[in-house]
Scaffold this motif. Structure first.
Motif, PDB file in Angstrom:
ATOM      1  N   UNK A   4       0.984  -1.110  -9.910  1.00  0.00           N
ATOM      2  CA  UNK A   4       0.064  -2.138 -10.612  1.00  0.00           C
ATOM      3  C   UNK A   4       0.386  -3.448 -10.318  1.00  0.00           C
ATOM      4  N   UNK A   5       0.839  -3.667  -8.917  1.00  0.00           N
ATOM      5  CA  UNK A   5       1.339  -4.978  -8.287  1.00  0.00           C
ATOM      6  C   UNK A   5       0.343  -5.377  -7.164  1.00  0.00           C
ATOM      7  N   UNK A   6      -0.230  -6.627  -7.229  1.00  0.00           N
ATOM      8  CA  UNK A   6      -0.965  -7.211  -6.391  1.00  0.00           C
ATOM      9  C   UNK A   6      -0.499  -8.424  -5.614  1.00  0.00           C
ATOM     10  N   UNK A   7      -0.610  -8.549  -4.423  1.00  0.00           N
ATOM     11  CA  UNK A   7      -0.170  -9.579  -3.572  1.00  0.00           C
ATOM     12  C   UNK A   7      -1.020 -10.909  -3.638  1.00  0.00           C
ATOM     13  N   UNK A   8      -0.251 -11.771  -4.188  1.00  0.00           N
ATOM     14  CA  UNK A   8      -0.984 -13.373  -4.483  1.00  0.00           C
ATOM     15  C   UNK A   8      -1.156 -13.828  -3.118  1.00  0.00           C
ATOM     16  N   UNK A   9       0.144 -13.938  -2.376  1.00  0.00           N
ATOM     17  CA  UNK A   9       0.097 -14.452  -0.977  1.00  0.00           C
ATOM     18  C   UNK A   9       1.415 -13.941  -0.101  1.00  0.00           C
ATOM     19  N   UNK A  10       1.635 -14.429   0.942  1.00  0.00           N
ATOM     20  CA  UNK A  10       2.535 -14.277   1.797  1.00  0.00           C
ATOM     21  C   UNK A  10       3.173 -15.440   2.268  1.00  0.00           C
ATOM     22  N   UNK A  11       4.474 -15.560   2.048  1.00  0.00           N
ATOM     23  CA  UNK A  11       5.259 -16.848   2.509  1.00  0.00           C
ATOM     24  C   UNK A  11       6.212 -16.444   3.568  1.00  0.00           C
ATOM     25  N   UNK A  12       6.928 -17.392   4.190  1.00  0.00           N
ATOM     26  CA  UNK A  12       7.649 -17.013   5.201  1.00  0.00           C
ATOM     27  C   UNK A  12       9.039 -16.595   4.450  1.00  0.00           C
ATOM     28  N   UNK A  13       9.328 -15.262   4.699  1.00  0.00           N
ATOM     29  CA  UNK A  13      10.502 -14.673   4.122  1.00  0.00           C
ATOM     30  C   UNK A  13      10.434 -14.024   2.839  1.00  0.00           C
ATOM     31  N   UNK A  55       0.847  -1.201  -0.017  1.00  0.00           N
ATOM     32  CA  UNK A  55      -0.073   0.046  -0.033  1.00  0.00           C
ATOM     33  C   UNK A  55       0.718   1.402  -0.062  1.00  0.00           C
ATOM     34  N   UNK A  56       0.681   2.085  -0.946  1.00  0.00           N
ATOM     35  CA  UNK A  56       1.420   3.274  -1.042  1.00  0.00           C
ATOM     36  C   UNK A  56       0.725   4.501  -0.961  1.00  0.00           C
ATOM     37  N   UNK A  57      -0.275   4.600   0.429  1.00  0.00           N
ATOM     38  CA  UNK A  57      -1.263   5.659   0.641  1.00  0.00           C
ATOM     39  C   UNK A  57      -0.424   6.312   1.850  1.00  0.00           C
ATOM     40  N   UNK A  58      -0.869   7.039   2.612  1.00  0.00           N
ATOM     41  CA  UNK A  58      -0.266   8.096   3.757  1.00  0.00           C
ATOM     42  C   UNK A  58       0.551   6.926   4.587  1.00  0.00           C
ATOM     43  N   UNK A  59      -0.208   5.988   5.091  1.00  0.00           N
ATOM     44  CA  UNK A  59       0.405   5.274   6.103  1.00  0.00           C
ATOM     45  C   UNK A  59       1.828   4.705   5.679  1.00  0.00           C
ATOM     46  N   UNK A  74       4.690  -2.130  -2.338  1.00  0.00           N
ATOM     47  CA  UNK A  74       3.792  -2.695  -3.415  1.00  0.00           C
ATOM     48  C   UNK A  74       2.428  -2.120  -3.598  1.00  0.00           C
ATOM     49  N   UNK A  75       2.101  -1.447  -4.661  1.00  0.00           N
ATOM     50  CA  UNK A  75       0.792  -0.855  -4.670  1.00  0.00           C
ATOM     51  C   UNK A  75      -0.071  -1.248  -6.056  1.00  0.00           C
ATOM     52  N   UNK A  76      -1.232  -1.628  -5.616  1.00  0.00           N
ATOM     53  CA  UNK A  76      -2.283  -2.037  -6.763  1.00  0.00           C
ATOM     54  C   UNK A  76      -2.441  -1.341  -7.916  1.00  0.00           C
ATOM     55  N   UNK A  77      -2.932  -0.176  -7.605  1.00  0.00           N
ATOM     56  CA  UNK A  77      -3.028   0.824  -8.336  1.00  0.00           C
ATOM     57  C   UNK A  77      -1.801   1.351  -9.205  1.00  0.00           C
ATOM     58  N   UNK A  78      -2.157   2.280 -10.195  1.00  0.00           N
ATOM     59  CA  UNK A  78      -0.962   2.815 -10.947  1.00  0.00           C
ATOM     60  C   UNK A  78      -0.157   3.865 -10.321  1.00  0.00           C
ATOM     61  N   UNK A  79      -0.442   4.251  -9.288  1.00  0.00           N
ATOM     62  CA  UNK A  79       0.405   5.410  -8.576  1.00  0.00           C
ATOM     63  C   UNK A  79       0.046   5.341  -7.120  1.00  0.00           C
ATOM     64  N   UNK A  80       0.897   6.284  -6.458  1.00  0.00           N
ATOM     65  CA  UNK A  80       0.602   6.446  -4.904  1.00  0.00           C
ATOM     66  C   UNK A  80      -0.533   7.271  -4.632  1.00  0.00           C
ATOM     67  N   UNK A  81      -1.164   6.840  -3.402  1.00  0.00           N
ATOM     68  CA  UNK A  81      -2.325   7.666  -3.065  1.00  0.00           C
ATOM     69  C   UNK A  81      -3.450   7.568  -4.050  1.00  0.00           C
ATOM     70  N   UNK A  82      -3.563   6.643  -4.971  1.00  0.00           N
ATOM     71  CA  UNK A  82      -4.623   6.601  -5.932  1.00  0.00           C
ATOM     72  C   UNK A  82      -6.049   6.979  -5.553  1.00  0.00           C
TER      73      UNK A  82
END
Length: 410
Positions: free
Chosen positions: A211-220, A156-160, A178-186
């Motif tokens: 433009x990147x989405x998280x599929x899953x989180x694995x150890x490391x 997430x490329x928002x404020x936080x 990593x931000x799913x939208x095409x720019x920060x603070x979309x």
């Protein structure tokens, strides 16, 4: 007997219960006393900690530059019954009772100030290396992560997200955002305002993947939907927040699309003698012609005065503030005031590649919002111009060398 004394006398014996011990809740309790309320005030907080301010969590406290963000309020001397570590379970408006884990609490007036809670990344509830940043405990868990200079992925490329990435880089961590939208603070700003901020990440040594989405989180590691694997000693999620109102289910208090409490222009809810303030409530704005849901510190500071005055039947004016927000990220001081949705034109003061600039949103040549980067004087003057609704000369407004207030036409 004066009008004020009459109000104070009528208030004697009344019980006000405030649910939520953050900025909005604390300021409501304080405002009641400041405005002369002489009855009982009970302030209930779910966390065990002494009430504290949240902005330092992503700034000095996270980096160990500040040890305490507790509010400087002497609750005992103000006669405020502070009950911590008590979770609210529901409201029974017909009985004028709040249900909590410690039992029912009767009230004559109830103020909902439970704030917002972060949106979680699906499938990561039990992942040990996935963090949120909303509470003091969250910040305490993250401090050793930064101190260990781990490779960190921020979702997430928002404020936080930007503020945490700033702190992590200052601590010496390798950071990928990593931000799913095409720019920060979309979701917060239109493209022309947010697009220049993408370069801030690179200049700070932060890799930004849009433009990147998280599929899953694995150890490391964090695995993206395109198959990319990002090394991650820790993952910090900052993909938005929603009003913390799930506990109100079945309470017959009207909620909106995002789960926010629906209030009127005095912050009164659909239930008699129940108010809402801060991040958990939306209210109608005559200034902007729509209902606003404002998740910002200044809203939690201003709203309590309206609630306190209405409880005291002091003839309150409608609650219709100019929303205000500020952020410190990548060495820049960013401020925003107003609400830009209804703008019909924009005017730049300076260029987006400059170190300092301001973007103004106008409607019918009246300022309705502005974003100031490194220009705090623009923000201060612009906020007053938004409040006044005065017509501006766009040519003067566009000159960054002239004070913004000189743009008033005629």
């Amino acid at each position: 007997m004066s009008e004020q004394t009459a109000r104070e006398s009528a208030a004697d014996g009344r019980r006000v219960v405030v649910v939520g011990a953050g900025m909005a809740g604390v300021q409501t309790a304080v405002a009641l006393r400041e405005q002369g309320f002489a009855g009982t005030i009970t302030l209930i907080g779910a966390e065990p900690h002494k009430p504290y301010d949240r902005p330092p969590l992503s700034k000095g406290l996270l980096l160990g530059k500040a040890e305490d963000s507790a509010f400087d309020v002497d609750f005992a001397s103000l006669g405020i019954d502070l009950r911590l570590g008590v979770e609210a379970l529901g409201v029974r408006p017909a009985d004028h009772e709040l249900d909590t884990v410690a039992g029912p609490v009767p009230y004559d007036a109830l103020v909902l100030a439970t704030g917002a809670e972060p949106v979680r990344l699906p499938g990561t509830d039990d992942a040990p290396d996935v963090h949120l940043l909303r509470t003091l405990d969250d910040a305490e868990r993250l401090r050793p992560v930064l101190a260990g200079q781990h490779e960190i992925v921020v979702v997430g490329a928002g404020w936080i997200g930007a503020e945490f990435a700033t702190a992590a880089r200052e601590a010496g961590c390798a950071v990928t955002v990593v931000e799913a939208a095409d720019r920060p603070l979309a979701e917060a700003l239109p493209e022309e305002a947010a697009a220049p901020m993408a370069g801030w990440y690179e200049s700070a040594g932060v890799e930004l993947r849009t433009g990147a989405r998280v599929e899953r989180v694995e150890p490391g590691a964090v695995v993206l939907s395109d198959g990319s694997r990002l090394p991650a000693g820790a993952v910090v999620v900052g993909i938005g927040a929603r009003p913390a109102t799930a506990w109100l289910a079945g309470s017959d208090i009207a909620l909106g699309t995002y789960g926010e409490v629906l209030a009127d222009d005095r912050l009164r809810t659909s239930a008699e003698d129940v108010y809402a303030v801060g991040d958990c409530v939306s209210f109608p704005s005559a200034r902007y012609g729509e209902r606003l849901l404002v998740h910002h510190w200044d809203n939690a500071l201003q709203g309590p005065r309206t609630v306190a005055a209405d409880i005291l039947e002091a003839g309150t004016a409608p609650y219709d503030p100019v929303p205000y927000f500020w952020s410190e990220q990548f060495g820049r001081f960013v401020q925003y005031a107003g609400h830009h949705a209804a703008a019909d034109r924009t005017v730049w003061r300076g260029a987006p590649e400059d170190a300092a600039w301001t973007l103004c949103w106008l409607r019918e040549n009246r300022l309705i919002a502005l974003l100031a980067v490194g220009r705090p004087r623009d923000l201060a003057q612009g906020r007053r111009l938004i409040e006044s609704g005065r017509t501006l000369d766009a040519g003067v407004l566009a000159d960054p060398a002239r004070p913004l207030k000189e743009a008033v036409a005629g």
